[in-house]
Design a protein around this motif. Structure first.
Motif, PDB file in Angstrom:
ATOM      1  N   GLU A   5      11.392   6.820  20.641  1.00  0.00           N
ATOM      2  CA  GLU A   5      11.497   7.709  19.489  1.00  0.00           C
ATOM      3  C   GLU A   5      12.684   7.363  18.603  1.00  0.00           C
ATOM      4  O   GLU A   5      12.722   7.727  17.430  1.00  0.00           O
ATOM      5  N   ALA A   6      13.701   6.672  19.169  1.00  0.00           N
ATOM      6  CA  ALA A   6      14.879   6.312  18.386  1.00  0.00           C
ATOM      7  C   ALA A   6      14.672   5.037  17.586  1.00  0.00           C
ATOM      8  O   ALA A   6      15.470   4.722  16.711  1.00  0.00           O
ATOM      9  N   LEU A   7      13.602   4.273  17.863  1.00  0.00           N
ATOM     10  CA  LEU A   7      13.367   3.011  17.183  1.00  0.00           C
ATOM     11  C   LEU A   7      12.464   3.206  15.969  1.00  0.00           C
ATOM     12  O   LEU A   7      11.639   4.106  15.936  1.00  0.00           O
ATOM     13  N   PRO A   8      12.591   2.324  14.954  1.00  0.00           N
ATOM     14  CA  PRO A   8      11.702   2.412  13.798  1.00  0.00           C
ATOM     15  C   PRO A   8      10.262   2.115  14.209  1.00  0.00           C
ATOM     16  O   PRO A   8      10.020   1.377  15.164  1.00  0.00           O
ATOM     17  N   PRO A   9       9.269   2.658  13.489  1.00  0.00           N
ATOM     18  CA  PRO A   9       7.871   2.370  13.812  1.00  0.00           C
ATOM     19  C   PRO A   9       7.507   0.936  13.442  1.00  0.00           C
ATOM     20  O   PRO A   9       8.072   0.357  12.517  1.00  0.00           O
ATOM     21  N   LEU A  10       6.574   0.346  14.180  1.00  0.00           N
ATOM     22  CA  LEU A  10       6.093  -0.984  13.864  1.00  0.00           C
ATOM     23  C   LEU A  10       5.122  -0.898  12.692  1.00  0.00           C
ATOM     24  O   LEU A  10       4.245  -0.045  12.656  1.00  0.00           O
ATOM     25  N   VAL A  11       5.293  -1.789  11.731  1.00  0.00           N
ATOM     26  CA  VAL A  11       4.432  -1.804  10.548  1.00  0.00           C
ATOM     27  C   VAL A  11       4.045  -3.245  10.238  1.00  0.00           C
ATOM     28  O   VAL A  11       4.700  -4.191  10.677  1.00  0.00           O
ATOM     29  N   ASP A  12       2.973  -3.408   9.457  1.00  0.00           N
ATOM     30  CA  ASP A  12       2.492  -4.732   9.080  1.00  0.00           C
ATOM     31  C   ASP A  12       3.021  -5.102   7.696  1.00  0.00           C
ATOM     32  O   ASP A  12       3.309  -4.233   6.868  1.00  0.00           O
ATOM     33  N   MET A  13       3.133  -6.409   7.450  1.00  0.00           N
ATOM     34  CA  MET A  13       3.644  -6.864   6.159  1.00  0.00           C
ATOM     35  C   MET A  13       2.800  -6.359   5.006  1.00  0.00           C
ATOM     36  O   MET A  13       3.321  -5.960   3.956  1.00  0.00           O
ATOM     37  N   SER A  14       1.470  -6.379   5.180  1.00  0.00           N
ATOM     38  CA  SER A  14       0.591  -5.956   4.090  1.00  0.00           C
ATOM     39  C   SER A  14       0.747  -4.476   3.774  1.00  0.00           C
ATOM     40  O   SER A  14       0.438  -4.035   2.661  1.00  0.00           O
ATOM     41  N   GLU A  15       1.223  -3.703   4.736  1.00  0.00           N
ATOM     42  CA  GLU A  15       1.445  -2.281   4.495  1.00  0.00           C
ATOM     43  C   GLU A  15       2.764  -2.034   3.777  1.00  0.00           C
ATOM     44  O   GLU A  15       2.923  -1.030   3.084  1.00  0.00           O
ATOM     45  N   ILE A  16       3.702  -2.951   3.934  1.00  0.00           N
ATOM     46  CA  ILE A  16       5.057  -2.749   3.414  1.00  0.00           C
ATOM     47  C   ILE A  16       5.218  -3.326   2.015  1.00  0.00           C
ATOM     48  O   ILE A  16       5.716  -2.663   1.099  1.00  0.00           O
ATOM     49  N   PHE A  17       4.821  -4.577   1.825  1.00  0.00           N
ATOM     50  CA  PHE A  17       5.065  -5.257   0.552  1.00  0.00           C
ATOM     51  C   PHE A  17       3.891  -5.011  -0.397  1.00  0.00           C
ATOM     52  O   PHE A  17       3.060  -5.891  -0.643  1.00  0.00           O
ATOM     53  N   ARG A  18       3.837  -3.798  -0.949  1.00  0.00           N
ATOM     54  CA  ARG A  18       2.771  -3.387  -1.853  1.00  0.00           C
ATOM     55  C   ARG A  18       3.337  -2.419  -2.877  1.00  0.00           C
ATOM     56  O   ARG A  18       4.370  -1.789  -2.656  1.00  0.00           O
ATOM     57  N   PHE A  19       2.619  -2.296  -4.003  1.00  0.00           N
ATOM     58  CA  PHE A  19       3.123  -1.494  -5.113  1.00  0.00           C
ATOM     59  C   PHE A  19       2.273  -0.255  -5.397  1.00  0.00           C
ATOM     60  O   PHE A  19       2.540   0.448  -6.370  1.00  0.00           O
ATOM     61  N   ASP A  20       1.302   0.025  -4.546  1.00  0.00           N
ATOM     62  CA  ASP A  20       0.440   1.187  -4.765  1.00  0.00           C
ATOM     63  C   ASP A  20       0.841   2.357  -3.859  1.00  0.00           C
ATOM     64  O   ASP A  20      -0.010   3.046  -3.301  1.00  0.00           O
ATOM     65  N   ILE A  21       2.121   2.580  -3.724  1.00  0.00           N
ATOM     66  CA  ILE A  21       2.611   3.667  -2.876  1.00  0.00           C
ATOM     67  C   ILE A  21       3.457   4.618  -3.712  1.00  0.00           C
ATOM     68  O   ILE A  21       3.826   4.305  -4.852  1.00  0.00           O
ATOM     69  N   SER A  22       3.776   5.761  -3.139  1.00  0.00           N
ATOM     70  CA  SER A  22       4.557   6.786  -3.829  1.00  0.00           C
ATOM     71  C   SER A  22       5.754   7.172  -2.964  1.00  0.00           C
ATOM     72  O   SER A  22       5.798   6.855  -1.761  1.00  0.00           O
ATOM     73  N   PRO A  23       6.732   7.880  -3.534  1.00  0.00           N
ATOM     74  CA  PRO A  23       7.845   8.373  -2.713  1.00  0.00           C
ATOM     75  C   PRO A  23       7.375   9.264  -1.569  1.00  0.00           C
ATOM     76  O   PRO A  23       7.950   9.216  -0.474  1.00  0.00           O
ATOM     77  N   ASP A  24       6.319  10.052  -1.803  1.00  0.00           N
ATOM     78  CA  ASP A  24       5.800  10.909  -0.735  1.00  0.00           C
ATOM     79  C   ASP A  24       5.270  10.085   0.425  1.00  0.00           C
ATOM     80  O   ASP A  24       5.425  10.457   1.594  1.00  0.00           O
ATOM     81  N   TRP A  25       4.635   8.946   0.119  1.00  0.00           N
ATOM     82  CA  TRP A  25       4.135   8.077   1.180  1.00  0.00           C
ATOM     83  C   TRP A  25       5.284   7.526   2.014  1.00  0.00           C
ATOM     84  O   TRP A  25       5.196   7.464   3.246  1.00  0.00           O
TER      85      TRP A  25
END
Length: 230
Positions: A82-102
């Motif tokens: 629970e103390a570690l950051p969640p694992l995420v994929d590059m395609s989920e991170i380096f994108r421009f179709d997100i919002s501050p709420d996301w």
């Protein structure tokens, strides 16, 4: 020494560490991992060993070399996870179709107040996995007044940048650009009519000391992605 003279009283020994101290130390480790993964995780073979000991059920103080483990509470793997950051994929991170709420809903801890020019920044920790070509570091999203992402900045490390390079070349058109320094590598998005200037770029710098026990921290990465005009 006369009979009437009193011997100085011995100072009482300090009490042993309480189990609560284990929780405090664990919280500090987790906080450092989330707030500054670059500082903590870069070259952190010793930290990885500590977490491995904790995951095996060893008391925190013992894992840190600060006690013999007697009368100390063990830490569950769930508490460390629970103390570690969640694992995420590059395609989920380096994108421009997100919002501050996301961003706020996707990550358990977000640093705000990182304003530059007319942009508002949201910084999150990033861990894409445990393979050599995964990324470890931080990502900062800069939003404009219309809540659109205008810039993405990544600072971190990897053991092999090829997967990131393939992703950037496929989705954003990054190409290699020679430099005068053979110790660094530069990849950019060519911009027509910019007289050689670039806004999206990636610097790759090999680390001065490489160890086989720390395969994810062989290259330092500095990536800036500007929102495509198209």
């Amino acid at each position: 020494m006369g009979d009437n003279e009193q011997k100085p009283q011995e100072q009482p020994k300090p009490p042993p560490p309480t189990p609560v101290l284990n929780q405090v130390i664990l919280a500090v480790i987790g906080l450092l991992l989330v707030l500054s993964p670059i500082v903590v995780l870069s070259g952190s073979g010793s930290l990885a060993a500590v977490l491995a000991k904790i995951l095996s059920g060893e008391p925190v103080l013992t894992s840190l070399g600060m006690g013999n483990g007697s009368d100390q509470k063990t830490v569950s793997p769930q508490e460390v996870e629970e103390a570690l950051p969640p694992l995420v994929d590059m395609s989920e991170i380096f994108r421009f179709d997100i919002s501050p709420d996301w961003v706020v809903s996707r990550f358990p801890r977000v640093t705000t107040g990182l304003a530059i020019l007319n942009f508002q920044g949201y910084r999150v920790p990033l861990v894409t996995g445990t393979a050599e070509d995964d990324l470890v570091g931080t990502v900062t999203y800069y939003f404009d007044a219309s809540r659109q992402v205008r810039r993405i900045v990544f600072e971190g490390t990897t053991g092999n940048p090829n997967r990131l390079l393939a992703f950037l070349a496929t989705y954003y058109g990054f190409v290699y650009r020679p430099t005068n320094n053979p110790a660094v590598y530069l990849y950019v998005v060519p911009e027509e009519g910019s007289r050689g200037e670039t806004h999206s770029y990636l610097w790759i710098r090999p680390r001065g000391v490489l160890t086989s026990s720390d395969p994810q921290h062989r290259f330092d990465l500095s990536l800036v992605l500007e929102r495509p005009d198209r």
